[in-house]
Write an enzyme that holds these catalytic residues in place. Structure first.
Site, PDB file in Angstrom:
ATOM      1  N   ASP A  10       1.269  -0.956   0.250  1.00  0.00           N
ATOM      2  CA  ASP A  10      -0.299  -0.032  -0.293  1.00  0.00           C
ATOM      3  C   ASP A  10       0.930   1.089  -0.263  1.00  0.00           C
ATOM      4  O   ASP A  10       0.879   2.330   0.681  1.00  0.00           O
ATOM      5  CB  ASP A  10      -0.950  -0.143   1.057  1.00  0.00           C
ATOM      6  CG  ASP A  10      -0.140  -0.308   2.641  1.00  0.00           C
ATOM      7  OD1 ASP A  10      -0.955   0.377   3.866  1.00  0.00           O
ATOM      8  OD2 ASP A  10       0.752  -0.402   2.688  1.00  0.00           O
ATOM      9  N   ASP A  15       6.425   1.260   2.821  1.00  0.00           N
ATOM     10  CA  ASP A  15       6.886   0.159   1.393  1.00  0.00           C
ATOM     11  C   ASP A  15       7.655   0.220   0.318  1.00  0.00           C
ATOM     12  O   ASP A  15       7.979  -0.880   0.164  1.00  0.00           O
ATOM     13  CB  ASP A  15       5.023   0.221   1.246  1.00  0.00           C
ATOM     14  CG  ASP A  15       3.634  -0.002   2.598  1.00  0.00           C
ATOM     15  OD1 ASP A  15       4.057   0.670   2.324  1.00  0.00           O
ATOM     16  OD2 ASP A  15       3.535  -0.855   1.806  1.00  0.00           O
ATOM     17  N   ASN A  39      -2.195   2.616   3.522  1.00  0.00           N
ATOM     18  CA  ASN A  39      -1.631   4.261   3.654  1.00  0.00           C
ATOM     19  C   ASN A  39      -2.631   5.474   3.044  1.00  0.00           C
ATOM     20  O   ASN A  39      -2.712   6.457   3.445  1.00  0.00           O
ATOM     21  CB  ASN A  39      -0.028   4.643   3.301  1.00  0.00           C
ATOM     22  CG  ASN A  39       0.672   3.237   4.473  1.00  0.00           C
ATOM     23  OD1 ASN A  39       0.407   3.520   5.913  1.00  0.00           O
ATOM     24  ND2 ASN A  39       1.218   2.613   3.936  1.00  0.00           N
ATOM     25  N   THR A 126       2.767  -6.442   2.891  1.00  0.00           N
ATOM     26  CA  THR A 126       3.019  -4.868   3.826  1.00  0.00           C
ATOM     27  C   THR A 126       2.261  -3.700   3.559  1.00  0.00           C
ATOM     28  O   THR A 126       2.380  -3.118   3.875  1.00  0.00           O
ATOM     29  CB  THR A 126       4.555  -4.227   3.087  1.00  0.00           C
ATOM     30  OG1 THR A 126       4.360  -3.507   2.037  1.00  0.00           O
ATOM     31  CG2 THR A 126       5.411  -5.689   2.851  1.00  0.00           C
ATOM     32  N   PHE A 168      -1.911  -0.473  12.254  1.00  0.00           N
ATOM     33  CA  PHE A 168      -2.179  -0.165  10.838  1.00  0.00           C
ATOM     34  C   PHE A 168      -2.953  -1.308  10.265  1.00  0.00           C
ATOM     35  O   PHE A 168      -4.379  -0.331   9.261  1.00  0.00           O
ATOM     36  CB  PHE A 168      -1.529   1.298  10.443  1.00  0.00           C
ATOM     37  CG  PHE A 168      -2.316   1.835   9.025  1.00  0.00           C
ATOM     38  CD1 PHE A 168      -2.143   1.021   8.000  1.00  0.00           C
ATOM     39  CD2 PHE A 168      -3.078   3.051   9.246  1.00  0.00           C
ATOM     40  CE1 PHE A 168      -2.744   1.360   6.394  1.00  0.00           C
ATOM     41  CE2 PHE A 168      -4.087   3.409   8.444  1.00  0.00           C
ATOM     42  CZ  PHE A 168      -3.585   2.372   7.200  1.00  0.00           C
ATOM     43  N   ASN A 169      -2.286  -1.829   9.438  1.00  0.00           N
ATOM     44  CA  ASN A 169      -3.106  -3.158   8.141  1.00  0.00           C
ATOM     45  C   ASN A 169      -4.196  -3.825   9.305  1.00  0.00           C
ATOM     46  O   ASN A 169      -5.267  -3.894   8.525  1.00  0.00           O
ATOM     47  CB  ASN A 169      -1.811  -4.086   7.952  1.00  0.00           C
ATOM     48  CG  ASN A 169      -0.577  -2.969   7.373  1.00  0.00           C
ATOM     49  OD1 ASN A 169      -1.120  -2.307   6.590  1.00  0.00           O
ATOM     50  ND2 ASN A 169       0.658  -3.045   7.477  1.00  0.00           N
ATOM     51  N   HIS A 241       9.080  -1.003   8.932  1.00  0.00           N
ATOM     52  CA  HIS A 241       7.917  -1.800   8.939  1.00  0.00           C
ATOM     53  C   HIS A 241       7.818  -3.236   8.545  1.00  0.00           C
ATOM     54  O   HIS A 241       7.957  -4.278   8.336  1.00  0.00           O
ATOM     55  CB  HIS A 241       6.774  -1.527   9.323  1.00  0.00           C
ATOM     56  CG  HIS A 241       6.718  -0.406  10.734  1.00  0.00           C
ATOM     57  ND1 HIS A 241       6.610  -0.762  11.861  1.00  0.00           N
ATOM     58  CD2 HIS A 241       5.914   1.002  10.640  1.00  0.00           C
ATOM     59  CE1 HIS A 241       6.531   0.056  12.859  1.00  0.00           C
ATOM     60  NE2 HIS A 241       6.372   1.575  12.096  1.00  0.00           N
ATOM     61  N   ASP A 242       7.546  -2.503   7.229  1.00  0.00           N
ATOM     62  CA  ASP A 242       7.948  -2.987   5.599  1.00  0.00           C
ATOM     63  C   ASP A 242       8.995  -3.467   5.438  1.00  0.00           C
ATOM     64  O   ASP A 242       9.132  -5.165   5.076  1.00  0.00           O
ATOM     65  CB  ASP A 242       6.901  -2.399   4.797  1.00  0.00           C
ATOM     66  CG  ASP A 242       5.481  -2.255   5.312  1.00  0.00           C
ATOM     67  OD1 ASP A 242       5.178  -0.940   4.378  1.00  0.00           O
ATOM     68  OD2 ASP A 242       4.765  -2.273   6.020  1.00  0.00           O
TER      69      ASP A 242
HETATM   70  O1  RIB Z   1       2.051  -0.130  10.305  1.00  0.00           O
HETATM   71  C1  RIB Z   1       2.764   0.013   9.850  1.00  0.00           C
HETATM   72  C2  RIB Z   1       2.106  -0.321   8.697  1.00  0.00           C
HETATM   73  O2  RIB Z   1       1.099  -0.022   8.415  1.00  0.00           O
HETATM   74  C3  RIB Z   1       3.002  -0.149   7.629  1.00  0.00           C
HETATM   75  O3  RIB Z   1       2.433  -1.577   6.417  1.00  0.00           O
HETATM   76  C4  RIB Z   1       2.902   0.904   7.143  1.00  0.00           C
HETATM   77  O4  RIB Z   1       3.611   1.536   5.478  1.00  0.00           O
HETATM   78  C5  RIB Z   1       1.601   0.851   7.264  1.00  0.00           C
HETATM   79  O5  RIB Z   1       1.234   0.603   5.914  1.00  0.00           O
HETATM   80 CA    CA Z   2       2.599  -0.567   4.634  1.00  0.00          CA
END
Ligand code: RIB
Ligand code: CA
Length: 311
Positions: A10, A15, A39, A126, A168-169, A241-242
């Site tokens: 995203d 990412d 995102n 991701t 978030f994801n 994160h990703d």
């Molecule tokens: O929480 C972090 C995730 O949420 C990552 O994938 C970031 O790109 C957002 O999508």
């Molecule tokens: Ca992401």
């Protein structure tokens, strides 16, 4: 033998760095990138993905396939305050990518690639799990033929980044996360905030990037991301994160995993998107996911920089 993967994104800032890692990693055979809403909008995520691929002259043979423009049941929940209006921190604004978008949709692409090479293709997600969830709903057999699924998402020790308890994801599409976790995927790994919060990219790391365009992209795209992290945590850094999810696919020894029985909350006032770990076996259900509990963060950052510095 290169490891085949489909990367589902995203494309936001992290990412984008994950895409750079996947394309430049000699260990991986990137057979396609599927884009989704998360995102930023599907359109923005797709545009950003193409711009990042152009930045490193990635082969035009890598398919970019658009997926879902919205979560399974909810309205999109964009994260522009973190990723910027464009989604990659205002970097590459002057770039207009001519890269072809492969016709068709992400779910069909994921199904086609897994089913044509049973046991060989893995999926690394991701962003929100909408595209993968749709693939499973449309063709449940992929569960038995996908080699491995790794997703960046969740927070097993319950400290979220978008709500007090949700990452978030999984928050953006909890129904999709639930479909994936309940599908019975034999080799499923969660790379959650518990480990990604330790994978911190700093200016020191960025200054070791030798290719000027790549260095400038990392510096510009992560500037606001690092500033936001400083304001919250007092450190000029940003969580990869990703990229860590892709790092775990490249080298699983970077993390320590625990087999867990996990469910995703989808119907509460305060906890939607929370990844709930049944530590005590109260539900009597078998483990459905390997959750990353520890990470060798500096060894991962060294891997990231080394791969990005490959010509
Ligand atoms: O929480 C972090 C995730 O949420 C990552 O994938 C970031 O790109 C957002 O999508
Ligand atoms: Ca992401």
């Amino acid at each position: 033998m290169k490891k085949k993967l489909i990367l589902d994104v995203d494309t936001g800032i992290d990412d984008a760095i994950g895409i750079l890692l996947a394309v430049k990693s000699e260990e991986l055979d990137l057979i396609g990138i599927t884009t989704g809403c998360g995102n930023v909008s599907l359109e923005a995520a797709t545009t950003n993905t193409c711009k990042v691929l152009d930045l490193i002259n990635a082969p035009s043979s890598i398919p970019v396939v658009k997926g879902s423009a919205a979560p399974l049941k909810r309205q999109p929940h964009f994260e522009h305050k973190v990723h910027g209006t464009d989604g990659i921190g205002g970097a590459l604004l002057d770039v207009i990518s001519e890269r072809e978008i492969t016709p068709g949709d992400a779910a069909s692409f994921i199904i086609e690639k897994i089913m044509e090479s049973p046991g060989e293709v893995s999926v690394v997600c991701t962003g929100p799990l909408t595209n993968l969830a749709k693939s499973i709903q449309q063709q449940p057999a992929i569960v038995d033929h996908v080699k491995e699924v790794i997703y960046m998402g969740g927070a097993i020790n319950g400290i979220g980044n978008v709500t007090p308890v949700a990452e978030f994801n999984t928050f953006a599409d909890p129904e999709a996360a639930s479909v994936v976790l309940e599908a019975g995927i034999p080799n499923l790994t969660q790379v959650g905030l518990d480990v990604t919060k330790h994978a911190l990219l700093t200016e020191k790391h960025i200054e070791t990037i030798t290719e000027p365009a790549l260095h400038d992209f990392l510096k510009q795209s992560t500037a606001t991301y690092r500033k936001a992290f400083y304001e919250q945590n007092g450190i000029w850094a940003c969580a990869m994160h990703d990229p860590l999810a892709i790092g775990v696919f490249i080298d699983s020894t970077l993390v320590k995993k625990t087999a867990c029985s996990v469910a995703v909350e989808t119907s509460s006032r305060f906890c939607d998107g929370m990844t709930v770990w049944d530590r005590q076996g109260k539900w009597g259900l078998p483990a459905n996911v390997q959750v990353c509990m520890e990470v060798e963060a500096e060894r991962f950052l060294s891997l990231l920089v080394d791969v990005l510095n490959r010509s």
